[in-house]
Design an enzyme around this catalytic site. Structure first.
Site, short mmCIF file in Angstrom:
data_model
loop_
_atom_site.label_atom_id
_atom_site.label_comp_id
_atom_site.label_asym_id
_atom_site.label_seq_id
_atom_site.Cartn_x
_atom_site.Cartn_y
_atom_site.Cartn_z
CB THR A 76 -2.10 -7.48 1.21
OG1 THR A 76 -1.64 -8.19 0.05
CG2 THR A 76 -2.97 -6.32 0.78
CG ASN A 155 6.49 -8.67 -6.72
OD1 ASN A 155 6.98 -7.60 -6.38
ND2 ASN A 155 5.42 -8.75 -7.48
CD GLN A 183 8.11 -12.65 -3.86
OE1 GLN A 183 8.80 -13.67 -3.98
NE2 GLN A 183 6.80 -12.67 -4.09
CB SER A 203 3.63 -12.78 2.97
OG SER A 203 2.67 -13.69 2.49
CG HIS A 205 1.29 -17.11 0.68
ND1 HIS A 205 1.25 -17.20 -0.69
CD2 HIS A 205 1.07 -15.82 0.97
CE1 HIS A 205 1.01 -16.00 -1.19
NE2 HIS A 205 0.90 -15.14 -0.20
CB THR A 241 -9.87 -14.13 17.56
OG1 THR A 241 -10.89 -13.53 18.38
CG2 THR A 241 -9.42 -15.44 18.16
CB CYS A 328 -2.11 -9.43 -8.30
SG CYS A 328 -0.66 -9.28 -7.27
N1 PLP Z 1 4.57 -7.80 -1.31
C1 PLP Z 1 5.21 -8.54 -2.21
C2 PLP Z 1 6.57 -8.14 -2.68
C3 PLP Z 1 4.60 -9.71 -2.74
O1 PLP Z 1 5.24 -10.43 -3.65
C4 PLP Z 1 3.31 -10.06 -2.28
C5 PLP Z 1 2.61 -11.23 -2.85
O2 PLP Z 1 2.79 -11.59 -4.00
C6 PLP Z 1 2.70 -9.25 -1.30
C7 PLP Z 1 3.36 -8.13 -0.84
C8 PLP Z 1 1.34 -9.59 -0.77
O3 PLP Z 1 1.43 -10.64 0.18
P1 PLP Z 1 0.14 -11.50 0.56
O4 PLP Z 1 -0.13 -12.40 -0.59
O5 PLP Z 1 0.56 -12.25 1.79
O6 PLP Z 1 -0.95 -10.54 0.85
#
Ligand code: PLP
Length: 395
Positions: A76, A155, A183, A203, A205, A241, A328
Site C-alpha cells: 500500500t 489479486n 501478487q 509486499s 507478506h 527508522t 479488503c
Molecule cells: N496491491 C495488490 C495487488 C495487493 O493484492 C495488495 C494486498 O492485497 C496490496 C497492493 C497491498 O499490499 P499490503 O497488504 O502490503 O499493503
C-alpha cells in the site's frame, strides 16, 4: 459426505505464513543485533549490513541494482508513494495519469485522492478476462500524461497483464511506467529492464515474508517526491527508522521464493488446473480471469444462484479458508469492481469464490476442497428460491 475434515488454507493471495527459516533469520535483529542502522558504533553495523544484504536480495529478484530498492511498510505504501511521488514531482510537466479499472484499491483510491488534488486520471477498461489492451494505453496518452500504472497480476482473478508491451509504449512516449507487482513477485519472472518498468511495488507478506514490509523499485533517473518526511534513511527518500527484522525477512523470503519459483509454479499450476476442473464440473460454474495468462496459484469461479458470502461461512466450518475477492473487499458487501469490470452482472458477482493455492498445498487438499465446494454449492442452491428446478437435489 464421507471425507475427513481437514484444515486447508486456500487464501494465499490475502497473505501467507512467514517461512520458519525466515522468522528465524529475523529474530537476532530484534534481540542481539538491535542497533539502529543509522548509529555510528559497532552494534549498528550488523543492522546496516543486514539491510544492505536484503536490498541485494530484493534487487536480484527483479533484475535491479541494489541502490534502486527502497524499503517501505508494504504494498500500500509503495503504491501510494509511486503515484503521489511522481504526481507531485512532475506536476509542472502535466497532470494526467493512466491506470486500469481493475487495480487494487491502493492504486484506485490513491488515484481518486489525486483527482481531488487537481490531477486527471484515465481508468482503462479491460476485456472479459480482465486484460488491458496495450493499444488502449497508447491511445490514452496525451502530452499531459506523466505516469502509467498497470498492475502485473490481479489479486482477485489472477490475470497477468502484458507488462513488457505496456512498458515499451510508455518508454516510446517518454512517460513513466509503474507496476504493482505485489501478487506477481515470487510467482512469475520479473525483469524491470526487459519489461521497461520505472517503478515497481512489492509486499513481503505475499511471498512468505513478514507483514508490514514492502519495497519500491525506483529506476535510474526517476524523480519522485518523498511520501514520508523526516530523517535521512533510505538515501533521504523514505524517512523513518528501518524495520530491520522485517527487511531481513522480506529479503530472504523473496530470494527463497525466486530460487524455487520454476519448480513450484509447475507443481502449483497442475494443482490449480485440477482444482479448476473440479470447480467447473459443478453445473452453472464459470471461470473468472484469463484461462491461460493467469497466476499459477489462482482459481476464481462464479456459481450462479448462490451468495459468495454464504459459501465462505460454510467452507470455514469445514476448515477451508477462502475468499470472495480481495481480503479488503471481503469486509464490504460491495460487489467486486474487478468482476464488474470483466462484465459480470451484479447478481452473479455475489456468487464468486477465490481459491489461491500455495507451495504447501497438496493433491488431497485440492480433492477435499472440490468435494466440499460441490456439496456446499448444492446445499445453498437447494435453499435458494432462485434456483431452477433442474439444479435442485432430486431427494
Ligand atoms: N496491491 C495488490 C495487488 C495487493 O493484492 C495488495 C494486498 O492485497 C496490496 C497492493 C497491498 O499490499 P499490503 O497488504 O502490503 O499493503
Amino acid at each position: 459426505m464421507n471425507i475427513d475434515k481437514r484444515q486447508v488454507y486456500m487464501d494465499h493471495a490475502a497473505t501467507t505464513a512467514t517461512r520458519p527459516e525466515v522468522a528465524e533469520a529475523m529474530l537476532p535483529y530484534m534481540t542481539g543485533h538491535f542497533g539502529n542502522p543509522s548509529s555510528l558504533y559497532d552494534l549498528a553495523k550488523a543492522s546496516r549490513t543486514a539491510v544492505e544484504k536484503a536490498r541485494e536480495q530484493v534487487a536480484a529478484a527483479i533484475g535491479a541494482a541494489p541502490k534502486e530498492i527502497y524499503f517501505t511498510s508494504g504494498g500500500t505504501e509503495s503504491d501510494n508513494w509511486a503515484l503521489k511521488g511522481v504526481a507531485f514531482a512532475k506536476k509542472a510537466k502535466g497532470k494526467h495519469i493512466i491506470t486500469s479499472v481493475i487495480e487494487h484499491h491502493a492504486i484506485t483510491h490513491t488515484c481518486a485522492w489525486l483527482e481531488k488534488q487537481g490531477f486527471s486520471v484515465t481508468y482503462l477498461a479491460v476485456d472479459q478476462y480482465g486484460m488491458v489492451d496495450p493499444a488502449d494505453v497508447e491511445a490514452a496518452i496525451t502530452p499531459e500524461t506523466i505516469l502509467i500504472s498497470v498492475m502485473m497480476a490481479n489479486n482477485e482473478i489472477g490475470t497477468v497483464q502484458p507488462i513488457a508491451a505496456i512498458g515499451a509504449i510508455a518508454q516510446k512516449h517518454g512517460v513513466l511506467f509503474h507496476t504493482d507487482a505485489v501478487q506477481a513477485a515470487g510467482h512469475i519472472p520479473i525483469d524491470v529492464h526487459a519489461m521497461h518498468i520505472d517503478l515497481l511495488s512489492l509486499s513481503g507478506h505475499k511471498f512468505h515474508g513478514p507483514k508490514g514490509t514492502g519495497a519500491l523499485y525506483i529506476g535510474p533517473g526517476v524523480r519522485l517526491d518523498p511520501l514520508m518526511h523526516g530523517g535521512a534513511q533510505e538515501r533521504g527518500r523514505r524517512a523513518g527508522t528501518e524495520n530491520v527484522p522485517g527487511i531481513v525477512g522480506m529479503g530472504l523470503a523473496l530470494s527463497l521464493a525466486v530460487a524455487d519459483m520454476t519448480e513450484n509454479a509447475e507443481r502449483v499450476t497442475a494443482l490449480r488446473d485440477r482444482l479448476t476442473a473440479g470447480m467447473l464440473a459443478i453445473p452453472h460454474a464459470y471461470l473468472n480471469g484469463h484461462p491461460k495468462r493467469r497466476l499459477p496459484n489462482n482459481v476464481n469461479v462464479v456459481f450462479e444462484f448462490i451468495e459468495g458470502e454464504s459459501i465462505l461461512l460454510l467452507l470455514n466450518r469445514k476448515g477451508i479458508a477462502a475468499s470472495t475477492g480481495s481480503a479488503c473487499s471481503s469486509k464490504s458487501l460491495d460487489p467486486s469492481h474487478v468482476l464488474i469490470a470483466c462484465g459480470l452482472p451484479h447478481d452473479v458477482v455475489h456468487g464468486s469464490l477465490r481459491l489461491t493455492l500455495g507451495e504447501e498445498t497438496t493433491e488431497e487438499d485440492v480433492d477435499y476442497v472440490i468435494a466440499v465446494v460441490k456439496e456446499t454449492v448444492q446445499r445453498l442452491r437447494d435453499m435458494s428460491p432462485l434456483t431452477p428446478p433442474e439444479l435442485r437435489s432430486q431427494s
